[in-house]
Write a protein that holds these residues in place. Structure first.
Motif, PDB file in Angstrom:
ATOM      1  N   UNK A  22       3.585   0.663  19.654  1.00  0.00           N
ATOM      2  CA  UNK A  22       4.410   0.469  18.442  1.00  0.00           C
ATOM      3  C   UNK A  22       3.957  -0.758  17.670  1.00  0.00           C
ATOM      4  N   UNK A  23       3.574  -1.803  18.417  1.00  0.00           N
ATOM      5  CA  UNK A  23       3.162  -3.062  17.771  1.00  0.00           C
ATOM      6  C   UNK A  23       1.955  -2.849  16.864  1.00  0.00           C
ATOM      7  N   UNK A  24       1.082  -1.959  17.298  1.00  0.00           N
ATOM      8  CA  UNK A  24      -0.131  -1.674  16.519  1.00  0.00           C
ATOM      9  C   UNK A  24       0.232  -0.995  15.195  1.00  0.00           C
ATOM     10  N   UNK A  25       1.174  -0.065  15.282  1.00  0.00           N
ATOM     11  CA  UNK A  25       1.610   0.647  14.070  1.00  0.00           C
ATOM     12  C   UNK A  25       2.344  -0.311  13.135  1.00  0.00           C
ATOM     13  N   UNK A  26       3.210  -1.158  13.727  1.00  0.00           N
ATOM     14  CA  UNK A  26       3.981  -2.119  12.907  1.00  0.00           C
ATOM     15  C   UNK A  26       3.042  -3.100  12.224  1.00  0.00           C
ATOM     16  N   UNK A  27       2.010  -3.522  12.946  1.00  0.00           N
ATOM     17  CA  UNK A  27       1.060  -4.471  12.372  1.00  0.00           C
ATOM     18  C   UNK A  27       0.324  -3.852  11.177  1.00  0.00           C
ATOM     19  N   UNK A  28      -0.071  -2.584  11.358  1.00  0.00           N
ATOM     20  CA  UNK A  28      -0.756  -1.891  10.261  1.00  0.00           C
ATOM     21  C   UNK A  28       0.176  -1.746   9.061  1.00  0.00           C
ATOM     22  N   UNK A  29       1.439  -1.385   9.357  1.00  0.00           N
ATOM     23  CA  UNK A  29       2.413  -1.190   8.263  1.00  0.00           C
ATOM     24  C   UNK A  29       2.732  -2.497   7.551  1.00  0.00           C
ATOM     25  N   UNK A  30       2.653  -3.609   8.309  1.00  0.00           N
ATOM     26  CA  UNK A  30       2.996  -4.908   7.711  1.00  0.00           C
ATOM     27  C   UNK A  30       2.016  -5.304   6.598  1.00  0.00           C
ATOM     28  N   UNK A  31       0.780  -4.803   6.685  1.00  0.00           N
ATOM     29  CA  UNK A  31      -0.195  -5.093   5.625  1.00  0.00           C
ATOM     30  C   UNK A  31       0.153  -4.374   4.325  1.00  0.00           C
ATOM     31  N   UNK A  32       1.008  -3.363   4.431  1.00  0.00           N
ATOM     32  CA  UNK A  32       1.338  -2.563   3.249  1.00  0.00           C
ATOM     33  C   UNK A  32       2.815  -2.655   2.893  1.00  0.00           C
ATOM     34  N   UNK A  33       3.405  -3.807   3.160  1.00  0.00           N
ATOM     35  CA  UNK A  33       4.743  -4.102   2.605  1.00  0.00           C
ATOM     36  C   UNK A  33       5.912  -3.916   3.537  1.00  0.00           C
ATOM     37  N   UNK A  34       5.697  -3.451   4.747  1.00  0.00           N
ATOM     38  CA  UNK A  34       6.838  -3.297   5.653  1.00  0.00           C
ATOM     39  C   UNK A  34       6.819  -4.466   6.641  1.00  0.00           C
ATOM     40  N   UNK A  35       7.543  -5.492   6.305  1.00  0.00           N
ATOM     41  CA  UNK A  35       7.640  -6.668   7.165  1.00  0.00           C
ATOM     42  C   UNK A  35       9.027  -7.265   7.013  1.00  0.00           C
ATOM     43  N   UNK A  36       9.321  -8.295   7.781  1.00  0.00           N
ATOM     44  CA  UNK A  36      10.650  -8.912   7.784  1.00  0.00           C
ATOM     45  C   UNK A  36      10.967  -9.470   6.391  1.00  0.00           C
ATOM     46  N   UNK A  37      12.107  -9.058   5.861  1.00  0.00           N
ATOM     47  CA  UNK A  37      12.550  -9.585   4.565  1.00  0.00           C
ATOM     48  C   UNK A  37      11.950  -8.866   3.366  1.00  0.00           C
ATOM     49  N   UNK A  38      11.166  -7.821   3.619  1.00  0.00           N
ATOM     50  CA  UNK A  38      10.551  -7.094   2.496  1.00  0.00           C
ATOM     51  C   UNK A  38      11.610  -6.313   1.722  1.00  0.00           C
ATOM     52  N   UNK A  39      11.378  -6.133   0.457  1.00  0.00           N
ATOM     53  CA  UNK A  39      12.324  -5.397  -0.377  1.00  0.00           C
ATOM     54  C   UNK A  39      12.209  -3.906  -0.080  1.00  0.00           C
ATOM     55  N   UNK A  40      13.359  -3.270   0.010  1.00  0.00           N
ATOM     56  CA  UNK A  40      13.364  -1.826   0.282  1.00  0.00           C
ATOM     57  C   UNK A  40      12.808  -1.051  -0.907  1.00  0.00           C
ATOM     58  N   UNK A  41      13.061  -1.587  -2.081  1.00  0.00           N
ATOM     59  CA  UNK A  41      12.608  -0.896  -3.292  1.00  0.00           C
ATOM     60  C   UNK A  41      11.087  -0.916  -3.381  1.00  0.00           C
ATOM     61  N   UNK A  42      10.497  -2.010  -2.878  1.00  0.00           N
ATOM     62  CA  UNK A  42       9.043  -2.162  -2.993  1.00  0.00           C
ATOM     63  C   UNK A  42       8.269  -1.311  -1.972  1.00  0.00           C
ATOM     64  N   UNK A  72       2.090   5.237   0.284  1.00  0.00           N
ATOM     65  CA  UNK A  72       1.022   4.244   0.463  1.00  0.00           C
ATOM     66  C   UNK A  72       0.911   3.830   1.934  1.00  0.00           C
ATOM     67  N   UNK A  73       2.058   3.582   2.549  1.00  0.00           N
ATOM     68  CA  UNK A  73       2.074   3.176   3.963  1.00  0.00           C
ATOM     69  C   UNK A  73       1.566   4.318   4.840  1.00  0.00           C
ATOM     70  N   UNK A  74       1.975   5.517   4.499  1.00  0.00           N
ATOM     71  CA  UNK A  74       1.549   6.696   5.261  1.00  0.00           C
ATOM     72  C   UNK A  74       0.022   6.836   5.217  1.00  0.00           C
ATOM     73  N   UNK A  75      -0.535   6.739   4.030  1.00  0.00           N
ATOM     74  CA  UNK A  75      -1.990   6.866   3.887  1.00  0.00           C
ATOM     75  C   UNK A  75      -2.721   5.760   4.634  1.00  0.00           C
ATOM     76  N   UNK A  76      -2.151   4.550   4.592  1.00  0.00           N
ATOM     77  CA  UNK A  76      -2.788   3.416   5.271  1.00  0.00           C
ATOM     78  C   UNK A  76      -2.796   3.610   6.777  1.00  0.00           C
TER      79      UNK A  76
END
Lengths: 94, 396
Positions: free
Chosen positions: B120-140, B145-149
């Motif tokens: 899971x950590x590997x997937x979360x790390x990849x997703x974090x490069x494309x805007x899914x991280x702590x405190x990120x805006x839900x709208x953004x 984009x995350x799926x393709x990445x």
């Protein structure tokens, strides 16, 4: 001796508006035996728990009772609460 | 109306004057509103006035040589004025208000679902490069984009999707499945017997058949070899074919004579837990082991904000319902055992059916024991990879 009616009274009588209250006229409303409203009074003459005396245009009104107190005084409106026993209207001598 | 109401705030004051009626008359002409006027003694009255008229009244009294003293404050606004003296409370309330406005649109937790082999950590790390991280805006968050990445950086993932539930972002992935047919595509293999049997039917598609129909074979014996002697050379290949034979399978099954069933409810016990993200705080410390006379109902109630935003806080309610149990004897234990064997034997075969059965059922102390021999017709050949391939063998 019969008092001569004023021109305003005569005018009201002519216009058949005798029963209507006019501006500046004193209005006294008694609600049950616990509250009395006096409008257009001209000041408090005497104030006590058993006797409140208010000056009006034609004389004075005296409210007699027990545990009397002023609930509200806004401008010329005065609300007296308590156990009212007697209301006395005294006409000024001309 | 606002002025009249006590919401705006009133001051209860004590007025001392030599001539109370005259003072009241002055107040009347000044237009000061007085409520709840009471007599304390001959020279003193207690009255309530609006807060905004307090200074005016004080000036009047001073001018007339009367004494006025504020006793107390009334009204909701007066109570709130007390809050002004507590800056930490104001700061805390302001912070709470701002957070309540800010947090519903932010991501604080990321959860990964559907992964079995990929961390899971590997997937979360990849997703974090494309805007899914702590405190990120839900709208953004751009799901596509995350799926393709994720799909680009992790070839072993076949599909990915991102959804947000309140403050939690859920990354759902599906991993690529590898079929077993593809695993054995190269090398040399033979088909060997899975059990002792008499060969009844044999089809060789590739390789060399080493047995005949009617021949008895032992478990592990090569039935179709991957090595074919072509005269000048030996051809090594993947053997392919089907071999069916008659086998004897022995089976033993046990069933208890009695079983317990629940009769009536005797009690309900409730246990509460608090779930914060992935952490769980149990308010009760008893174990979760339940007996046969106990049923469990589990429910999680998540806290949601207006608009359907689900916060990662939940109360887990476990209800343990205890029952009285009663023992009852199996009326059809023999039938149950036979049915069990009938369905379990074909599961052990590669493919086939039971031709005949010899069964004995005996009742022992508290149990029924079924033992039997089953005459089966089944596929007996399975593929076996040849590990040691000779150097001289030419692979096609």
């Amino acid at each position: 001796m019969k008092r001569q009616a004023s021109w305003a009274d005569r005018l009201l009588k002519r216009m058949e508006l005798e029963d209507e209250s006019m501006p500046k006229q004193c209005i006294l409303e008694l609600c049950n035996d616990s509250r009395v409203l006096i409008e257009n009074h001209m000041g408090v003459i005497e104030y006590g728990t058993e006797r409140v005396c208010v000056k009006v245009q034609y004389g004075q009104i005296t409210v007699i009772g027990n545990d009397l107190h002023m609930k509200r005084m806004i401008g010329q409106i005065l609300v007296i609460c308590g156990r009212i026993k007697h209301i006395d209207v005294k006409r000024r001598c001309h | 109306m606002w002025k009249d109401s006590r919401i705006a705030g009133q001051i209860v004051a004590e007025l001392t004057s030599a001539d109370i009626p005259a003072t009241l008359t002055v107040l009347q002409y000044e237009g000061i509103e007085i409520t709840d006027l009471r007599i304390k003694d001959e020279l003193t009255i207690i009255l309530s006035i609006h807060k905004s008229e307090w200074n005016h009244l004080c000036k009047l009294c001073k001018k007339r040589g009367e004494k006025i003293e504020a006793l107390s404050h009334r009204g909701i606004l007066s109570h709130f004025e007390g809050v002004k003296k507590r800056p930490i409370l104001i700061a805390g309330l302001t912070l709470l208000l701002l957070l309540s406005l800010w947090t519903p649109g932010r991501i604080f937790f990321v959860r990964v679902e559907g992964n079995t082999t990929i961390e899971s950590a590997q997937i979360i790390e990849t997703a974090s490069y494309f805007g899914i991280h702590f405190g990120a805006s839900r709208v953004a968050v751009r799901s596509e984009k995350v799926k393709n990445a994720i799909l680009e950086s992790m070839p072993s993932i076949a599909w990915a999707g991102v959804n947000t539930y309140g403050c939690t972002a859920v990354i759902t992935v599906r991993e690529r499945t590898t079929t077993s047919d593809n695993t054995v595509s190269e090398g040399v293999s033979s088909i060997v017997a899975v059990a002792d049997a008499i060969v009844r039917n044999m089809t060789v598609l590739r390789g060399k058949g080493l047995c005949k129909v009617g021949e008895a074979v032992k478990e592990g014996q090569v039935l179709i070899s991957g090595y074919t002697d072509c005269g000048l050379m030996i051809q090594a290949q993947m053997a392919k074919g089907e071999v069916f034979g008659e086998t004897i399978r022995a089976m033993t099954a046990i069933s208890p004579r009695e079983y317990a069933f629940r009769t009536q409810q005797t009690g309900v016990k409730q246990k509460l837990s608090l779930i914060i993200g992935k952490k769980r705080i149990n308010f009760t410390n008893s174990s979760g082991i339940s007996g046969t006379g106990c049923a469990k109902i589990y429910e999680e109630k998540y806290v949601s904000l207006p608009g359907g935003f689900v916060l990662p806080f939940a109360i887990a309610i476990e209800q343990w319902i205890s029952y009285d149990t009663e023992l009852c004897e199996y009326g059809n234990a023999e039938l149950l055992l036979r049915d069990y064997v009938k369905y379990s034997i074909p599961l052990k075969m590669v493919g086939g059916k039971i031709l005949a059965a010899e069964e004995t059922i005996k009742a022992y102390d508290g149990v029924f024991l079924l033992s039997g021999n089953y005459h089966c017709y089944e596929m007996i050949g399975i593929t076996k990879i040849e590990e040691n391939m000779p150097h001289y063998v030419k692979n096609d």
